[in-house]
Design a protein around this motif. Structure first.
Motif, PDB file in Angstrom:
ATOM      1  N   ALA A   1       0.818  -1.316  -0.112  1.00 17.66           N
ATOM      2  CA  ALA A   1      -0.209  -0.065  -0.066  1.00 17.66           C
ATOM      3  C   ALA A   1       1.010   1.058  -0.005  1.00 17.66           C
ATOM      4  N   THR A   2       0.371   2.401  -0.510  1.00 12.85           N
ATOM      5  CA  THR A   2       1.243   3.574  -0.536  1.00 12.85           C
ATOM      6  C   THR A   2       0.824   4.311   1.004  1.00 12.85           C
ATOM      7  N   ASN A   3       1.869   5.304   0.936  1.00  9.15           N
ATOM      8  CA  ASN A   3       1.614   6.129   2.225  1.00  9.15           C
ATOM      9  C   ASN A   3       0.382   6.694   2.157  1.00  9.15           C
ATOM     10  N   GLU A   4      -0.067   7.362   1.095  1.00  3.61           N
ATOM     11  CA  GLU A   4      -1.418   8.040   1.240  1.00  3.61           C
ATOM     12  C   GLU A   4      -2.559   6.973   1.729  1.00  3.61           C
ATOM     13  N   GLU A   5      -2.376   5.873   1.170  1.00  6.05           N
ATOM     14  CA  GLU A   5      -3.605   4.813   1.591  1.00  6.05           C
ATOM     15  C   GLU A   5      -3.299   4.383   2.829  1.00  6.05           C
ATOM     16  N   LEU A   6      -2.065   4.367   3.468  1.00  3.92           N
ATOM     17  CA  LEU A   6      -1.994   3.953   4.585  1.00  3.92           C
ATOM     18  C   LEU A   6      -2.438   5.094   5.690  1.00  3.92           C
ATOM     19  N   TYR A   7      -2.260   6.234   5.313  1.00  5.47           N
ATOM     20  CA  TYR A   7      -2.584   7.544   6.016  1.00  5.47           C
ATOM     21  C   TYR A   7      -4.377   7.247   6.164  1.00  5.47           C
ATOM     22  N   LEU A   8      -4.745   7.277   4.988  1.00 12.11           N
ATOM     23  CA  LEU A   8      -6.243   7.256   4.901  1.00 12.11           C
ATOM     24  C   LEU A   8      -6.745   6.205   6.067  1.00 12.11           C
ATOM     25  N   LEU A   9      -6.239   4.887   5.859  1.00 13.02           N
ATOM     26  CA  LEU A   9      -6.602   3.798   6.595  1.00 13.02           C
ATOM     27  C   LEU A   9      -6.481   4.027   8.009  1.00 13.02           C
ATOM     28  N   GLY A  10      -5.404   4.709   8.342  1.00 13.34           N
ATOM     29  CA  GLY A  10      -5.323   5.087   9.960  1.00 13.34           C
ATOM     30  C   GLY A  10      -6.219   6.180  10.338  1.00 13.34           C
ATOM     31  N   GLN A  11      -7.001   7.067   9.288  1.00 14.69           N
ATOM     32  CA  GLN A  11      -7.733   7.810   9.727  1.00 14.69           C
ATOM     33  C   GLN A  11      -9.262   7.091  10.105  1.00 14.69           C
ATOM     34  N   LEU A  12      -9.503   5.811   9.279  1.00 14.44           N
ATOM     35  CA  LEU A  12     -10.663   4.978   9.450  1.00 14.44           C
ATOM     36  C   LEU A  12     -10.559   4.383  10.709  1.00 14.44           C
ATOM     37  N   THR A  13      -9.474   3.734  11.013  1.00 11.70           N
ATOM     38  CA  THR A  13      -9.352   3.257  12.409  1.00 11.70           C
ATOM     39  C   THR A  13      -7.965   3.107  12.958  1.00 11.70           C
TER      40      THR A  13
ATOM     41  N   ASP B   1      21.251  -9.422  -2.733  1.00 14.00           N
ATOM     42  CA  ASP B   1      22.521  -9.379  -3.158  1.00 14.00           C
ATOM     43  C   ASP B   1      23.320  -8.299  -2.926  1.00 14.00           C
ATOM     44  N   ASP B   2      24.428  -7.957  -2.961  1.00 10.88           N
ATOM     45  CA  ASP B   2      25.430  -6.978  -2.558  1.00 10.88           C
ATOM     46  C   ASP B   2      25.179  -5.922  -3.607  1.00 10.88           C
ATOM     47  N   ILE B   3      24.622  -5.975  -4.513  1.00  5.03           N
ATOM     48  CA  ILE B   3      24.591  -4.762  -5.707  1.00  5.03           C
ATOM     49  C   ILE B   3      23.070  -3.983  -5.377  1.00  5.03           C
ATOM     50  N   LEU B   4      21.728  -4.525  -5.706  1.00  2.00           N
ATOM     51  CA  LEU B   4      20.737  -3.698  -5.404  1.00  2.00           C
ATOM     52  C   LEU B   4      19.560  -4.549  -4.862  1.00  2.00           C
ATOM     53  N   LYS B   5      19.620  -5.809  -5.108  1.00  2.00           N
ATOM     54  CA  LYS B   5      18.376  -6.709  -4.728  1.00  2.00           C
ATOM     55  C   LYS B   5      18.273  -6.683  -3.166  1.00  2.00           C
ATOM     56  N   ARG B   6      17.057  -6.515  -2.581  1.00  2.00           N
ATOM     57  CA  ARG B   6      16.989  -6.834  -1.259  1.00  2.00           C
ATOM     58  C   ARG B   6      16.200  -8.111  -0.747  1.00  2.00           C
ATOM     59  N   ALA B   7      16.344  -8.566   0.556  1.00  3.91           N
ATOM     60  CA  ALA B   7      15.529  -9.889   0.636  1.00  3.91           C
ATOM     61  C   ALA B   7      14.130  -9.485   0.783  1.00  3.91           C
ATOM     62  N   ASP B   8      13.875  -8.109   1.549  1.00 10.51           N
ATOM     63  CA  ASP B   8      12.568  -7.793   1.862  1.00 10.51           C
ATOM     64  C   ASP B   8      11.663  -7.534   0.246  1.00 10.51           C
ATOM     65  N   LYS B   9      10.770  -8.451  -0.188  1.00  9.07           N
ATOM     66  CA  LYS B   9      10.119  -8.214  -1.388  1.00  9.07           C
ATOM     67  C   LYS B   9       8.938  -7.656  -1.192  1.00  9.07           C
ATOM     68  N   SER B  10       8.946  -6.436  -0.523  1.00  8.25           N
ATOM     69  CA  SER B  10       7.873  -5.319  -0.657  1.00  8.25           C
ATOM     70  C   SER B  10       8.338  -4.100  -0.713  1.00  8.25           C
ATOM     71  N   PRO B  11       7.692  -3.157  -1.289  1.00  8.98           N
ATOM     72  CA  PRO B  11       8.003  -1.922  -1.495  1.00  8.98           C
ATOM     73  C   PRO B  11       7.963  -0.766  -0.581  1.00  8.98           C
ATOM     74  N   ASN B  12       7.324  -1.012   0.390  1.00  8.11           N
ATOM     75  CA  ASN B  12       6.840   0.131   1.356  1.00  8.11           C
ATOM     76  C   ASN B  12       6.634  -0.523   2.728  1.00  8.11           C
ATOM     77  N   ARG B  13       7.511  -1.432   3.313  1.00 10.99           N
ATOM     78  CA  ARG B  13       7.442  -1.914   4.743  1.00 10.99           C
ATOM     79  C   ARG B  13       7.714  -0.480   5.584  1.00 10.99           C
ATOM     80  N   ARG B  14       8.887   0.184   5.116  1.00  9.79           N
ATOM     81  CA  ARG B  14       9.400   1.064   5.980  1.00  9.79           C
ATOM     82  C   ARG B  14       8.359   2.415   6.305  1.00  9.79           C
ATOM     83  N   GLY B  15       7.647   2.561   4.839  1.00  7.58           N
ATOM     84  CA  GLY B  15       6.786   3.681   4.836  1.00  7.58           C
ATOM     85  C   GLY B  15       5.514   3.124   5.722  1.00  7.58           C
ATOM     86  N   ALA B  16       5.171   1.833   5.761  1.00  8.88           N
ATOM     87  CA  ALA B  16       4.117   1.298   6.528  1.00  8.88           C
ATOM     88  C   ALA B  16       4.237   1.940   8.089  1.00  8.88           C
ATOM     89  N   HIS B  17       5.472   1.236   8.405  1.00 11.41           N
ATOM     90  CA  HIS B  17       5.771   1.580   9.822  1.00 11.41           C
ATOM     91  C   HIS B  17       5.869   3.121  10.438  1.00 11.41           C
TER      92      HIS B  17
END
Length: 518
Positions: free
Chosen positions: A321-333, A347-363
């Motif tokens: 979910a995007t930060n905008e969606e998460l913000y509105l969801l937080g207003q709902l409950t 790997d050591d170049i770009l790929k990360r083991a966390d396969k989600s784009p917005n875990r840090r944003g969600a928290h």
């Protein structure tokens, strides 16, 4: 800080730049082929020659460091003659196949020849032919006749991936790029060699002969396949189909690269898996309008709050979910649980083991709560699930979900929860929406909509804003995700002072973010 005179104007630069880099920083373009800003300098193509007063010969600007007092001419008659000569030599054996070349329309050789090259060829002999359509990797086709031996691809494999599959073999007009015995160009970033090839020598098997760039729309986006969040460009055809994804340079996030897995992820999208119509379920599912589904979902929320209090409404949110969606969801409950995302290989170049784009944003946007026990006990009567696709596992027993008064799922794809939902609201995919994600290192990046959403699907932030209006009588008038983001920035210190305009193309870093930036 050295001061130079370039084409009659005085400029002051930081130490350590080459003439080409200095000129580029002030908007003076010097044609080049072998130079690439993220690779070592070889000075082999000689296309970037400039005239430096008091120097006995023309100088290659990509390799020559600037010095205080230098007087540089980038477009003198002497320079123009040299460039024309270099291009004449490059084109002697180059095939005249621009009309059928995949690189046509975005080919540096083509564009530089139009501006600096000769208007006709003096070469009347038979061109030297070489191997064409050579498969040098699972994704790469090589045309040796088009190759100008700039060695960008060789240096990429040596210096970025450190896999060393490619080399320059033979000499003179017999020189050819090839793979070492027993090797294949099969590293996880092999398609980056297509991006940096200045001619049509390296082409992508997946995009080869699919379309012309002038028939395509390019849209700035972000890769959703891991928490790196590489800056990308989405390319859509006139039917709004995504036909390729390429990296967009962002020194804060991904330099100029992206992995093949993320680049080709659009090929795994299944149109048959899309949620296209709103539905309610009371036994058998019934398709209804989005407005009607929202009204019924809001009615379920209002009834639960009236009978059991605000704590009876909870939400699950995924890190897709995007930060905008998460913000509105937080207003709902205020009872929102961030679902765990799938992990994979990094790997050591770009790929990360966390396969989600917005875990840090969600928290950063939400204070994640644990709802499993309250769902099991029946304290939670209504559950809103925001984009639960891609989750590692559901934090509650599916049988407990059947006890809910309402399970409202907002998503773009069919999944386990959508099959169980009492209310299904079809959402736009990220390529059909705009918003922001926060990568693992705290960089907030914006992506834009590349195509319209199908059928009744619409941006999830719109669905949430309307649900808030109906269920909580929140008289907001958000007209765009940019306005939602501004509301988030006003209330959340981590996003303080940010706006879509300030994010720009490179993004901004969350306030208080510590550690390495990439």
């Amino acid at each position: 800080m050295p001061t130079l005179t370039i084409d009659g104007r005085s400029y002051t630069f930081e130490d350590g730049l080459t003439i080409l880099q200095a000129c580029k920083s002030v908007g003076i373009w010097i044609p080049h082929f072998c130079y690439y800003p993220k690779l070592s300098i070889t000075g082999s193509c000689r296309m970037c020659l400039v005239e430096v007063e008091k120097a006995p010969t023309l100088q290659i600007s990509c390799y020559t460091p600037i010095r205080d007092g230098m007087v540089v001419h980038t477009a003198s008659e002497r320079v123009k003659k040299a460039r024309k000569g270099i291009l004449e030599f490059l084109l002697i054996n180059h095939p005249l196949d621009c009309p059928i070349c995949d690189q046509a329309g975005e080919c540096p050789l083509q564009m530089i020849t139009m501006k600096w090259g000769p208007d006709r060829s003096r070469f009347e002999e038979e061109k030297k032919h070489a191997a064409k359509r050579t498969e040098i990797g699972p994704h790469i086709i090589y045309d040796a006749e088009r190759c100008i031996k700039c060695t960008r691809c060789v240096r990429f494999c040596d210096e970025v991936t450190h896999t060393g599959e490619l080399g320059l073999f033979e000499r003179g007009d017999s020189a050819v790029i090839g793979t070492f015995n027993g090797k294949s160009l099969s590293n996880d970033y092999s398609l980056c060699t297509v991006d940096i090839c200045p001619v049509g020598a390296l082409t992508s098997r997946e995009f080869r002969f699919k379309n012309r760039v002038w028939f395509m729309k390019d849209t700035k986006s972000v890769c959703p396949e891991c928490s790196r969040g590489c800056s990308t460009t989405l390319w859509t055809n006139m039917k709004h189909e995504v036909q390729r994804m390429t990296p967009r340079r962002n020194d804060n996030v991904n330099d100029s690269w992206m992995c093949d897995e993320g680049r080709l992820s659009y090929m795994n999208w299944d149109p048959g898996a899309r949620l296209r119509r709103a539905a309610v379920r009371n036994g058998a599912p019934e398709e209804i309008t989005v407005d009607a589904a929202l009204e019924r979902a809001a009615e379920a929320i209002r009834a639960a709050v009236k009978a059991h209090g605000p704590g009876s409404v909870g939400a699950w949110a995924s890190a897709f979910a995007t930060n905008e969606e998460l913000y509105l969801l937080g207003q709902l409950t205020d009872r929102v649980e961030v679902l765990p995302a799938r992990d994979g290989r990094g790997d050591d170049i770009l790929k990360r083991a966390d396969k989600s784009p917005n875990r840090r944003g969600a928290h950063a946007v939400l204070k994640s709560a644990s709802l499993a026990q309250d769902i099991e006990s029946g304290k939670v009567k209504v559950l809103v699930a925001m984009k639960p696709r891609g989750t590692a596992e559901l934090p509650a027993n599916p049988k407990a979900l059947q006890k809910l008064d309402a399970l409202i799922v907002i998503d773009s794809e069919k999944n386990q929860l959508a099959e169980m939902a009492t209310h299904t609201l079809p959402a736009a995919m990220y390529v059909e929406d705009e918003g922001t994600w926060v990568n693992e290192f705290g960089w907030v990046q914006r992506f834009e909509a590349a195509r319209p959403a199908p059928a009744d699907a619409c941006p999830a932030w719109q669905l949430l804003a309307r649900l808030l209006w109906l269920a909580r009588d929140a008289k907001w008038s958000f007209q765009s995700p940019a306005q939602v983001f501004e509301a988030l920035a006003r209330e959340n210190a981590a996003f303080a002072g940010m706006s879509y305009a300030k994010l720009g193309d490179a993004g901004l870093r969350l306030a208080g973010t510590e550690g390495p930036s990439r």
